[in-house]
Design a protein around this motif. Structure first.
Motif, PDB file in Angstrom:
ATOM      1  N   UNK A 372       0.869  -1.151  -0.115  1.00 51.75           N
ATOM      2  CA  UNK A 372       0.064  -0.074  -0.083  1.00 51.75           C
ATOM      3  C   UNK A 372       0.969   1.207   0.141  1.00 51.75           C
ATOM      4  N   UNK A 373       0.343   2.482  -0.716  1.00 53.68           N
ATOM      5  CA  UNK A 373       1.156   3.648  -0.728  1.00 53.68           C
ATOM      6  C   UNK A 373       1.177   4.137   0.768  1.00 53.68           C
ATOM      7  N   UNK A 374       2.119   4.367   1.261  1.00 56.48           N
ATOM      8  CA  UNK A 374       2.246   4.862   2.748  1.00 56.48           C
ATOM      9  C   UNK A 374       1.467   6.236   3.133  1.00 56.48           C
ATOM     10  N   UNK A 375       1.980   7.243   2.394  1.00 56.48           N
ATOM     11  CA  UNK A 375       1.341   8.481   2.403  1.00 56.48           C
ATOM     12  C   UNK A 375       0.030   8.698   2.414  1.00 56.48           C
ATOM     13  N   UNK A 376      -0.487   8.104   1.185  1.00 54.47           N
ATOM     14  CA  UNK A 376      -1.893   8.168   0.694  1.00 54.47           C
ATOM     15  C   UNK A 376      -2.861   7.272   1.635  1.00 54.47           C
ATOM     16  N   UNK A 377      -2.193   6.323   2.136  1.00 56.99           N
ATOM     17  CA  UNK A 377      -3.213   5.317   2.995  1.00 56.99           C
ATOM     18  C   UNK A 377      -3.108   5.560   4.520  1.00 56.99           C
ATOM     19  N   UNK A 378      -1.821   5.820   4.815  1.00 53.27           N
ATOM     20  CA  UNK A 378      -1.658   5.859   6.597  1.00 53.27           C
ATOM     21  C   UNK A 378      -1.375   7.392   6.882  1.00 53.27           C
ATOM     22  N   UNK A 379      -1.262   8.065   6.349  1.00 51.99           N
ATOM     23  CA  UNK A 379      -0.831   9.743   6.761  1.00 51.99           C
ATOM     24  C   UNK A 379      -2.258  10.514   6.415  1.00 51.99           C
ATOM     25  N   UNK A 380      -2.581  11.330   7.498  1.00 51.94           N
ATOM     26  CA  UNK A 380      -3.653  12.262   7.356  1.00 51.94           C
ATOM     27  C   UNK A 380      -3.483  13.427   6.112  1.00 51.94           C
ATOM     28  N   UNK A 381      -4.363  13.729   5.902  1.00 57.94           N
ATOM     29  CA  UNK A 381      -4.450  14.522   4.428  1.00 57.94           C
ATOM     30  C   UNK A 381      -3.433  15.917   4.686  1.00 57.94           C
ATOM     31  N   UNK A 382      -3.848  16.448   5.815  1.00 59.09           N
ATOM     32  CA  UNK A 382      -2.929  17.959   6.138  1.00 59.09           C
ATOM     33  C   UNK A 382      -1.576  17.701   6.332  1.00 59.09           C
ATOM     34  N   UNK A 383      -1.085  16.525   6.699  1.00 63.65           N
ATOM     35  CA  UNK A 383       0.460  16.273   6.781  1.00 63.65           C
ATOM     36  C   UNK A 383       1.193  15.483   5.537  1.00 63.65           C
ATOM     37  N   UNK A 384       0.249  15.184   4.516  1.00 66.62           N
ATOM     38  CA  UNK A 384       1.001  14.205   3.464  1.00 66.62           C
ATOM     39  C   UNK A 384       1.960  14.997   2.685  1.00 66.62           C
ATOM     40  N   UNK A 385       1.833  16.546   2.654  1.00 66.09           N
ATOM     41  CA  UNK A 385       2.851  17.122   1.812  1.00 66.09           C
ATOM     42  C   UNK A 385       4.286  16.991   2.637  1.00 66.09           C
ATOM     43  N   UNK A 386       4.139  17.300   3.726  1.00 66.10           N
ATOM     44  CA  UNK A 386       5.377  17.344   4.508  1.00 66.10           C
ATOM     45  C   UNK A 386       6.169  16.203   4.674  1.00 66.10           C
ATOM     46  N   UNK A 387       5.389  15.037   4.908  1.00 68.64           N
ATOM     47  CA  UNK A 387       5.852  13.686   5.089  1.00 68.64           C
ATOM     48  C   UNK A 387       6.365  13.053   3.520  1.00 68.64           C
ATOM     49  N   UNK A 388       5.629  13.731   2.435  1.00 72.24           N
ATOM     50  CA  UNK A 388       6.004  13.287   0.882  1.00 72.24           C
ATOM     51  C   UNK A 388       7.288  13.978   0.844  1.00 72.24           C
ATOM     52  N   UNK A 389       7.767  15.191   1.135  1.00 74.85           N
ATOM     53  CA  UNK A 389       8.786  15.797   1.187  1.00 74.85           C
ATOM     54  C   UNK A 389       9.940  15.153   1.850  1.00 74.85           C
ATOM     55  N   UNK A 390       9.832  14.596   3.238  1.00 80.42           N
ATOM     56  CA  UNK A 390      10.841  13.994   3.792  1.00 80.42           C
ATOM     57  C   UNK A 390      11.002  12.903   3.116  1.00 80.42           C
TER      58      UNK A 390
END
Length: 646
Positions: A372-390
């Protein structure tokens, strides 16, 4: 027909002029002819007057017959010598040429007229050979024959011939030596063939002896007939200690004798084996693992006379593989059982690792997360951008430390994870994903973690039956390029032969050093070990551990260099990978945001990371070597902690 000459002799005698040794033919009553040698002497009276002639004769009929037969034999012999299809010459007591037949003239280009009366040794033998040829002729002149002497001759046009010579004394009618007759056979071409055969045999012998791979041979009775330098080095048994001994009964452990005997027996019947792991025991009793090709050895008729085994010592490689596997298993268990949430993603952001602690913290099982896609599945929408950047930074090779990752559980609860995001690399060093090691700081549970994967090829054994071999001539051009080397270098034999080795197959930074190694070998100096990377189109294909030996021709002149190697590409890569794993593991332990310690079987501290030092106030140097339970656990908790560690 004889009357006139006889009348002349008698008339001369009657005139007082005697004739000696006059041959006349007399015919007997039966008509037989007799040859008589007569002295005709004047017969005188008392007063000296001529009264007649007295003839005193000797019957030389048989002598004449013998002489005629001898002349016939001499003529036959002369014709035989002249027309013989072998070079024949003769010399007198002074070494001057007295015979020079047509074959000698045709072969050497000197006519009979040019040779007769010339000193044989001084005019037709090269300076370096004159002493030995003179000795052969001298012995013949003393009555001692010489058979099968190899006589070196140079033709008028400079062509070298080798003649197998019989030198025989030549005697006169009284048996006195009056010269020497030499009857030869032109073995020039045979000599070349034998010389080439010897050169090939010498090359093969040197190749076997100096090869950087263990090579041994047995006869049909299983007794050692070959034992090269590398085999002696590996086993500790010298060649003299091994030759003639039963290979199986002397050098193979009892547990393996049946299987080894089966391999060798099959090879003796033409069923050859490749990549057989032969357990060979050293003089000190240690087992060495040899990856072996067993090949039937045949004589000139094609009959099998033994077995030759060409091997590669994979003992250290097997140990390294086992160590690598243990490290991989340890890392897998560490990731799975670590008391810190650990996850991994591939370059597409899909989950590839999800350990027990991550399951415990998030509520999602491993089966629910893998792929499964980590960011899209397990990260809240508001934090996806920052987590994706990391994660993208990590995928670009930049480590991200102490990033607070907001993770929402399956039940909708938010968990704060203090995360280290580290690039995950393949065996070629390219980034294949990200490994995240975290600490659930929601409940301030400090976790220990480490993560790494071992490249797929660590468990593979180097597949090689034969060692890579190449040869160059005195100009550095490739003359030999075997199949193993073609496979390793990806240059076929046709692409390599005739090309300059250094200019075409050695990288620019190594050309001087490799050229120096070849130059030393061309000067007769052996180099037992040097590394050569194989590069094609800017890409390194393999690294060879080589030795360079001088290659010689039939006259022992240097004709090139032969190099025998061992592919150490995977061993080098494995060593680098192990070092990288060890470095990553050390960094992971030391930089983890959770206290991590380790103890040995006696309970003494062996690991004490930065977080443990910061939290407990004991620096690493104060903790290492101390008893964990006795030094750092309160008395009332020691028993329970001791039981956990035990």
């Amino acid at each position: 027909e004889f009357q006139q000459s006889v009348n002349e002799v008698l008339s001369l005698a009657l005139m007082g002029k005697e004739t000696a040794n006059f041959e006349i033919a007399l015919f007997t009553k039966n008509g037989e002819r007799r040859e008589v040698l007569i002295n005709a002497t004047t017969r005188r009276g008392p007063n000296g007057e001529v009264k007649g002639v007295i003839g005193v004769g000797q019957d030389i009929t048989q002598i004449r017959e013998i002489t005629s037969e001898q002349m016939r034999i001499a003529d036959d012999l002369s014709r035989l010598i002249e027309s013989a299809n072998a070079p024949i010459f003769g010399v007198d007591l002074n070494g001057q040429v007295t015979e020079w037949n047509r074959k000698a003239a045709d072969m050497l280009g000197y006519s009979k007229v040019e040779t007769l009366g010339k000193n044989f040794v001084q005019n037709f033998i090269q300076p370096e050979d004159r002493a030995s040829v003179h000795n052969v002729l001298k012995k013949a002149l003393t009555g001692e024959e010489t058979a099968n002497y190899e006589l070196p001759l140079i033709s008028k046009h400079g062509k070298r011939y080798t003649v197998l010579l019989n030198a025989t004394p030549r005697r006169d009618g009284k048996g006195h030596v009056m010269g020497v007759v030499g009857v030869g056979q032109d073995i020039t071409e045979l000599d070349k063939v034998m010389g080439e055969s010897k050169r090939v045999a010498d090359d093969l012998t040197r190749l076997i002896e100096t090869a950087n791979a263990p090579i041994f041979g047995i006869d049909r009775d299983g007794r050692v007939s070959e034992w090269n330098r590398k085999t002696a080095e590996i086993t500790g048994f010298s060649k003299s200690e091994a030759m003639g001994k039963s290979l199986v009964n002397t050098f193979i452990h009892l547990d393996h004798r049946a299987s080894v005997s089966d391999v060798l027996t099959r090879a003796l019947f033409g069923d050859e084996s490749s990549n057989y792991e032969l357990p060979l025991f050293t003089k000190a009793g240690e087992q060495r693992d040899i990856l072996l090709n067993a090949t039937a050895r045949r004589d000139a008729k094609g009959d099998i006379i033994g077995v030759v085994g060409v091997g590669q010592d994979i003992t250290e490689f097997k140990k390294a593989s086992e160590r690598a596997q243990r490290i991989a298993d340890d890392l897998t268990r560490l990731i799975e059982t670590a008391n810190a949430p650990i996850f991994g993603i591939d370059t597409q952001g899909n989950v590839t690792e999800w350990n027990k602690k991550a399951t415990e913290v998030s509520g999602y099982s491993k089966a629910e997360t893998m792929g499964k896609h980590l960011v899209n599945t397990f990260i809240h929408l508001e934090f996806r951008s920052s987590v994706s950047e990391v994660l993208q930074n990590a995928l670009m090779g930049r480590d991200q430390a102490n990033f607070e990752l907001p993770l929402f559980t399956k039940g909708g609860k938010r968990r704060e994870i203090l995360l280290n995001a580290t690039p995950r690399r393949g065996d070629d060093g390219s980034i294949i994903g990200v490994l995240g090691v975290g600490q659930d700081i929601t409940e301030l549970n400090q976790q220990r973690t480490e993560a790494l994967r071992i490249a797929d090829d660590l468990g593979r054994i180097i597949e090689t039956a034969n060692a890579p071999i190449f040869g160059v001539d005195i100009h550095g051009h490739v003359t030999e390029w075997n199949l193993k080397l073609a496979d390793l270098s990806q240059f076929s034999c046709e692409q390599a032969v005739g090309k300059s080795l250094v200019s075409n197959f050695v990288t620019e930074d190594l050309r001087a050093s490799i050229g120096h190694v070849l130059l030393k070998a061309l000067n007769g100096e052996h180099t037992p070990s040097f590394e050569l990377p194989l590069v094609k189109d800017g890409e390194q294909k393999a690294v060879l551990l080589l030795n360079a030996a001088t290659r010689r021709g039939q006259n022992n002149e240097v004709i090139g260099v032969i190099c025998v190697g061992q592919d150490i590409t995977q061993i080098n890569a494995m060593a680098a990978e192990q070092q990288r794993i060890a470095d990553d593991l050390a960094r992971l332990i030391d930089s983890a945001n959770a206290p991590i310690f380790g103890v040995d079987p006696n309970g003494m501290v062996t690991e004490w990371n930065r977080k443990a030092a910061d939290m407990l106030g004991y620096p690493k140097e104060d903790a290492i070597g101390k008893n964990m339970v006795q030094s750092f656990i309160e008395p009332e908790n020691r028993q329970s902690v001791h039981e956990i560690l035990a």
